[in-house]
Design a protein around this motif. Structure first.
Motif, PDB file in Angstrom:
ATOM      1  N   ASN A  85       0.827  -1.212   0.000  1.00  0.00           N
ATOM      2  CA  ASN A  85       0.000   0.000   0.000  1.00  0.00           C
ATOM      3  C   ASN A  85       0.860   1.259   0.000  1.00  0.00           C
ATOM      4  O   ASN A  85       0.362   2.352   0.240  1.00  0.00           O
ATOM      5  CB  ASN A  85      -0.911   0.019   1.233  1.00  0.00           C
ATOM      6  N   TRP A  86       2.138   1.113  -0.255  1.00  0.00           N
ATOM      7  CA  TRP A  86       3.093   2.216  -0.134  1.00  0.00           C
ATOM      8  C   TRP A  86       3.163   3.013  -1.425  1.00  0.00           C
ATOM      9  O   TRP A  86       3.320   2.454  -2.502  1.00  0.00           O
ATOM     10  CB  TRP A  86       4.471   1.665   0.202  1.00  0.00           C
ATOM     11  N   PHE A  87       3.088   4.328  -1.298  1.00  0.00           N
ATOM     12  CA  PHE A  87       3.267   5.192  -2.458  1.00  0.00           C
ATOM     13  C   PHE A  87       4.690   5.726  -2.434  1.00  0.00           C
ATOM     14  O   PHE A  87       5.110   6.375  -1.483  1.00  0.00           O
ATOM     15  CB  PHE A  87       2.279   6.362  -2.473  1.00  0.00           C
ATOM     16  N   SER A  88       5.437   5.430  -3.489  1.00  0.00           N
ATOM     17  CA  SER A  88       6.817   5.892  -3.600  1.00  0.00           C
ATOM     18  C   SER A  88       6.840   7.192  -4.390  1.00  0.00           C
ATOM     19  O   SER A  88       6.433   7.220  -5.555  1.00  0.00           O
ATOM     20  CB  SER A  88       7.669   4.844  -4.317  1.00  0.00           C
ATOM     21  N   VAL A  89       7.342   8.242  -3.776  1.00  0.00           N
ATOM     22  CA  VAL A  89       7.474   9.515  -4.499  1.00  0.00           C
ATOM     23  C   VAL A  89       8.545   9.403  -5.580  1.00  0.00           C
ATOM     24  O   VAL A  89       8.513  10.140  -6.556  1.00  0.00           O
ATOM     25  CB  VAL A  89       7.775  10.699  -3.546  1.00  0.00           C
ATOM     26  N   PHE A  90       9.466   8.476  -5.427  1.00  0.00           N
ATOM     27  CA  PHE A  90      10.519   8.279  -6.414  1.00  0.00           C
ATOM     28  C   PHE A  90       9.987   7.572  -7.659  1.00  0.00           C
ATOM     29  O   PHE A  90      10.397   7.871  -8.771  1.00  0.00           O
ATOM     30  CB  PHE A  90      11.678   7.474  -5.815  1.00  0.00           C
ATOM     31  N   GLU A  91       9.091   6.630  -7.467  1.00  0.00           N
ATOM     32  CA  GLU A  91       8.494   5.892  -8.585  1.00  0.00           C
ATOM     33  C   GLU A  91       7.207   6.546  -9.070  1.00  0.00           C
ATOM     34  O   GLU A  91       6.688   6.176 -10.113  1.00  0.00           O
ATOM     35  CB  GLU A  91       8.209   4.444  -8.155  1.00  0.00           C
ATOM     36  N   ASN A  92       6.678   7.478  -8.278  1.00  0.00           N
ATOM     37  CA  ASN A  92       5.392   8.121  -8.556  1.00  0.00           C
ATOM     38  C   ASN A  92       4.297   7.073  -8.779  1.00  0.00           C
ATOM     39  O   ASN A  92       3.480   7.177  -9.689  1.00  0.00           O
ATOM     40  CB  ASN A  92       5.478   9.079  -9.748  1.00  0.00           C
ATOM     41  N   ASP A  93       4.304   6.057  -7.898  1.00  0.00           N
ATOM     42  CA  ASP A  93       3.369   4.950  -8.025  1.00  0.00           C
ATOM     43  C   ASP A  93       3.369   4.158  -6.715  1.00  0.00           C
ATOM     44  O   ASP A  93       4.293   4.286  -5.904  1.00  0.00           O
ATOM     45  CB  ASP A  93       3.825   4.039  -9.177  1.00  0.00           C
ATOM     46  N   GLU A  94       2.351   3.311  -6.552  1.00  0.00           N
ATOM     47  CA  GLU A  94       2.357   2.374  -5.438  1.00  0.00           C
ATOM     48  C   GLU A  94       3.365   1.274  -5.742  1.00  0.00           C
ATOM     49  O   GLU A  94       3.431   0.770  -6.865  1.00  0.00           O
ATOM     50  CB  GLU A  94       0.980   1.765  -5.215  1.00  0.00           C
ATOM     51  N   VAL A  95       4.136   0.927  -4.743  1.00  0.00           N
ATOM     52  CA  VAL A  95       5.151  -0.115  -4.867  1.00  0.00           C
ATOM     53  C   VAL A  95       4.998  -1.096  -3.714  1.00  0.00           C
ATOM     54  O   VAL A  95       4.234  -0.856  -2.776  1.00  0.00           O
ATOM     55  CB  VAL A  95       6.581   0.476  -4.851  1.00  0.00           C
ATOM     56  N   ALA A  96       5.735  -2.171  -3.781  1.00  0.00           N
ATOM     57  CA  ALA A  96       5.882  -3.062  -2.635  1.00  0.00           C
ATOM     58  C   ALA A  96       7.113  -2.576  -1.873  1.00  0.00           C
ATOM     59  O   ALA A  96       8.231  -2.669  -2.376  1.00  0.00           O
ATOM     60  CB  ALA A  96       6.056  -4.499  -3.097  1.00  0.00           C
ATOM     61  N   GLU A  97       6.886  -2.005  -0.728  1.00  0.00           N
ATOM     62  CA  GLU A  97       7.980  -1.456   0.086  1.00  0.00           C
ATOM     63  C   GLU A  97       8.368  -2.477   1.148  1.00  0.00           C
ATOM     64  O   GLU A  97       7.531  -2.886   1.956  1.00  0.00           O
ATOM     65  CB  GLU A  97       7.524  -0.161   0.749  1.00  0.00           C
ATOM     66  N   ILE A  98       9.622  -2.913   1.124  1.00  0.00           N
ATOM     67  CA  ILE A  98      10.126  -3.786   2.186  1.00  0.00           C
ATOM     68  C   ILE A  98      10.575  -2.864   3.314  1.00  0.00           C
ATOM     69  O   ILE A  98      11.638  -2.251   3.246  1.00  0.00           O
ATOM     70  CB  ILE A  98      11.302  -4.669   1.707  1.00  0.00           C
ATOM     71  N   HIS A  99       9.722  -2.744   4.325  1.00  0.00           N
ATOM     72  CA  HIS A  99      10.064  -1.876   5.455  1.00  0.00           C
ATOM     73  C   HIS A  99      11.089  -2.541   6.370  1.00  0.00           C
ATOM     74  O   HIS A  99      11.911  -1.844   6.970  1.00  0.00           O
ATOM     75  CB  HIS A  99       8.819  -1.550   6.285  1.00  0.00           C
ATOM     76  N   GLU A 100      11.018  -3.856   6.464  1.00  0.00           N
ATOM     77  CA  GLU A 100      11.877  -4.527   7.440  1.00  0.00           C
ATOM     78  C   GLU A 100      12.084  -5.979   7.054  1.00  0.00           C
ATOM     79  O   GLU A 100      11.160  -6.647   6.589  1.00  0.00           O
ATOM     80  CB  GLU A 100      11.223  -4.477   8.826  1.00  0.00           C
ATOM     81  N   ILE A 101      13.297  -6.440   7.252  1.00  0.00           N
ATOM     82  CA  ILE A 101      13.605  -7.873   7.245  1.00  0.00           C
ATOM     83  C   ILE A 101      14.666  -8.081   8.312  1.00  0.00           C
ATOM     84  O   ILE A 101      15.706  -7.411   8.307  1.00  0.00           O
ATOM     85  CB  ILE A 101      14.047  -8.402   5.859  1.00  0.00           C
ATOM     86  N   VAL A 102      14.366  -8.955   9.249  1.00  0.00           N
ATOM     87  CA  VAL A 102      15.299  -9.260  10.335  1.00  0.00           C
ATOM     88  C   VAL A 102      15.278 -10.762  10.607  1.00  0.00           C
ATOM     89  O   VAL A 102      14.228 -11.389  10.569  1.00  0.00           O
ATOM     90  CB  VAL A 102      14.987  -8.498  11.650  1.00  0.00           C
ATOM     91  N   VAL A 103      16.458 -11.298  10.879  1.00  0.00           N
ATOM     92  CA  VAL A 103      16.605 -12.687  11.288  1.00  0.00           C
ATOM     93  C   VAL A 103      17.487 -12.686  12.527  1.00  0.00           C
ATOM     94  O   VAL A 103      18.513 -11.997  12.568  1.00  0.00           O
ATOM     95  CB  VAL A 103      17.229 -13.548  10.170  1.00  0.00           C
ATOM     96  N   HIS A 104      17.076 -13.434  13.538  1.00  0.00           N
ATOM     97  CA  HIS A 104      17.870 -13.520  14.758  1.00  0.00           C
ATOM     98  C   HIS A 104      19.281 -13.991  14.397  1.00  0.00           C
ATOM     99  O   HIS A 104      19.442 -14.915  13.583  1.00  0.00           O
ATOM    100  CB  HIS A 104      17.211 -14.501  15.737  1.00  0.00           C
ATOM    101  N   PRO A 105      20.315 -13.364  14.975  1.00  0.00           N
ATOM    102  CA  PRO A 105      21.701 -13.724  14.628  1.00  0.00           C
ATOM    103  C   PRO A 105      22.019 -15.212  14.757  1.00  0.00           C
ATOM    104  O   PRO A 105      22.824 -15.740  13.993  1.00  0.00           O
ATOM    105  CB  PRO A 105      22.543 -12.900  15.604  1.00  0.00           C
TER     106      PRO A 105
END
Length: 150
Positions: free
Chosen positions: A67-87
């Protein structure tokens, strides 16, 4: 096993997030209250794109916001806000499995671009994203913007 995140996973997210960002605190929330707030924000942004990798307990998370609107793409994109894996579980394919799940979700939602931001000195993550075909699109202070065309 990969499952969608629910509010019941908050305590696991907080622990995994804090452990995963050790040594990279300049790019992270550093107190538990802020990490809890962040978890709830991610859940509100796109609950269907928020996944966890579970062994006996959740050991990794990815938040893909379609649901993210990218001002750089001037369109809705799939934004990966976070990816974390326990060390303790890094280097075992968990991050790869989570990213594949997020990209599958983005395709299902008919997104043509995946966007993410990563810290300029987080070389391990940058190399991880490059393996998936993400390209550098710009440097903004201490952040790199990367995109992938689906």
């Amino acid at each position: 096993m990969i499952k969608r995140v629910t509010k019941n996973y908050e305590k696991y997210f907080v622990e995994v997030y804090i452990q995963a960002y050790k040594g990279l605190e300049e790019y992270a929330y550093t107190n538990r209250r802020d990490v809890k707030w962040y978890f709830r924000w991610l859940l509100r942004r796109d609950q269907n794109g928020f996944f966890t990798y579970i062994l006996d307990i959740p050991v990794g998370f990815i938040a893909c916001d379609c649901n993210w609107f990218s001002v750089f793409e001037n369109d809705e994109v799939a934004e990966i806000h976070e990816i974390v894996v326990h060390p303790n579980w890094q280097g075992r394919g968990i991050g790869k499995a989570l990213m594949k799940k997020a990209l599958e979700y983005a395709r299902e939602r008919d997104k043509s671009t995946v966007e993410l931001w990563v810290g300029v000195s987080n070389h391990r993550a940058i190399n991880f994203y490059r393996k998936f075909g993400f390209d550098l699109r710009g440097i903004f202070g201490r952040w790199l913007r990367m995109t992938l065309k689906l």
